[in-house]
Design an enzyme around this catalytic site. Sequence first.
Site, PDB file in Angstrom:
ATOM      1  N   GLN A   1      -1.157   1.919   9.639  1.00  0.00           N
ATOM      2  CA  GLN A   1      -0.383   1.219   8.503  1.00  0.00           C
ATOM      3  C   GLN A   1       1.048   1.286   8.498  1.00  0.00           C
ATOM      4  OE1 GLN A   1      -2.181   0.020   5.875  1.00  0.00           O
ATOM      5  NE2 GLN A   1      -3.433  -0.027   7.690  1.00  0.00           N
TER       6      GLN A   1
ATOM      7  N   HIS B   1     -11.758 -13.761 -44.716  1.00  0.00           N
ATOM      8  CA  HIS B   1     -12.784 -13.374 -43.885  1.00  0.00           C
ATOM      9  C   HIS B   1     -14.094 -13.143 -44.819  1.00  0.00           C
ATOM     10  CE1 HIS B   1      -9.751 -12.820 -40.716  1.00  0.00           C
ATOM     11  NE2 HIS B   1     -10.745 -12.255 -39.841  1.00  0.00           N
TER      12      HIS B   1
ATOM     13  N   ASP C   1     -10.034  -3.332   7.466  1.00  0.00           N
ATOM     14  CA  ASP C   1      -9.198  -4.618   7.385  1.00  0.00           C
ATOM     15  C   ASP C   1      -9.992  -5.819   7.641  1.00  0.00           C
ATOM     16  OD1 ASP C   1      -6.750  -3.672   6.265  1.00  0.00           O
ATOM     17  OD2 ASP C   1      -5.916  -3.281   8.152  1.00  0.00           O
TER      18      ASP C   1
ATOM     19  N   GLU D   1      -3.525   3.541  -1.298  1.00  0.00           N
ATOM     20  CA  GLU D   1      -4.353   2.482  -1.184  1.00  0.00           C
ATOM     21  C   GLU D   1      -5.590   2.483  -0.220  1.00  0.00           C
ATOM     22  OE1 GLU D   1      -3.249  -2.034   0.644  1.00  0.00           O
ATOM     23  OE2 GLU D   1      -2.026  -0.226   1.165  1.00  0.00           O
ATOM     24  N   HIS D   2      -5.463   3.331   0.882  1.00  0.00           N
ATOM     25  CA  HIS D   2      -6.497   3.708   1.891  1.00  0.00           C
ATOM     26  C   HIS D   2      -6.507   5.145   2.050  1.00  0.00           C
ATOM     27  CE1 HIS D   2      -4.493  -0.347   3.535  1.00  0.00           C
ATOM     28  NE2 HIS D   2      -5.832  -0.798   3.291  1.00  0.00           N
TER      29      HIS D   2
ATOM     30  N   HIS E   1       2.911  -1.870   9.838  1.00  0.00           N
ATOM     31  CA  HIS E   1       3.030  -3.256   8.949  1.00  0.00           C
ATOM     32  C   HIS E   1       4.496  -3.544   8.499  1.00  0.00           C
ATOM     33  CE1 HIS E   1      -0.542  -4.955   7.853  1.00  0.00           C
ATOM     34  NE2 HIS E   1      -1.462  -3.592   7.754  1.00  0.00           N
TER      35      HIS E   1
END
Length: 427
Positions: A254, A415, A356, A322-323, A257
């Site tokens: 990661q 109503h 992934d 996230e992971h 990235h």
Amino acid sequence: MIPIYEADRLEDLPLFDRPPQAEEDVDAAVAAILADVRTRGDEALREYTRRFDGADLERFEVTAEELRAAWDRVDGNFRETLRQAADNIRHFHEAQVHRDFCLTDRPGVVLGQKVTPIERVGLYVPGGTASYPSSVLMNAIPARLAGVSEIIMVTPPAKDGSVAPAILTAARVAGVTAIYKMGGAQAVAALAYGTESVPKVDKIVGPGNIFVAAAKRRVYGIVDIDMIAGPSEILVLADAAANPAYVAADLLSQAEHDRLATAVLVCDSEALAGAVSAELERQIPLLPRADIARASIDNNGKIIIARDMAEGVDIANEIAPEHLEVCVDDPFSLLNSIRNAGSIFLGKNVPEALGDYFAGPNHTLPTLGTARFSSPLSVDDFVKKSSFIYYTKEALGAVQERIVDFAEREGLSAHARSVSIRFEDGQ
């Protein structure tokens, strides 16, 4: 070098300072681009594509000839890999498909839910420093399973006006309807507002840089969006018996990235913490993207030594990554204790890269702690759900007094009247 912390007090750990998604100058620039594309359409798109991508385009849409040429340029082995990955993604997401339901268990009453696909979806696929055919599969396949009839993909072109063959091939495998050569905030604007060339969509999905994220935030309400994606994150929860080389490699998967990516190890062993730190120093120089990985590890990476795995899980739940990799011998014993994570990778033979690319669950995941309240991209993101109600007059009559009383207590006499009028004399 990655810093190491003792987890004596969770609140004292420097874990929770998330970078803002759009600084004021970025947001102002994005607002100007959105307004310009909304006003000038294709003319503005051409100017921004020339300025930001270096490509001078007369036509934005990828032609059938370009798609065929890209297919032929991609080697057969990778085409087969794409097919197998697509099959796995399809197999997983088929289990998410919801059906209409209808309740008829009460006399004179029919209640139900109708599931309708979104008609036209825009898919943003990043370009720039890397191409991501995996993002095409992960976003387009659930949309197809949901029944979306048009999937309009946008992706930045190279300076010669081409798109990476792997991206185009993945689009063909996934069933993308049309592809346009454009990126950045201007592509989001084109999808949200429509131009002479690009059709207006109902929802925009897919990851992008800070300009794309800021643009998606601004157009939300005009169209729907999937989420505001931040930099990539991984948290590895590991016991003392974990292999430090594997753990370091997973953290770097990661870190490579983005310089803003976050890689965190939480473990119950000081020895493992030191071994992983040493492995990171050994492995980083071997990476083609070593400069990016080095910046991520040095600026955002952390190793946290917990007293035990229970405290490690508490830390993971606080971070809501996230992971989340659970690198322990019996990962299923911890699964029910994990409350906040985008995707959970169980065991010592399940690197994040498996998710992934190939396993099947979606890799479009909540970031920046939003896994506390949001979920991975799914088939549900591409449908709308409408409830429906049917009552016979007799069934309505059986409950009319309660409805009238309810409405009048809220001060809404019209109503109440809309019910009672049906039971007045002569009606």
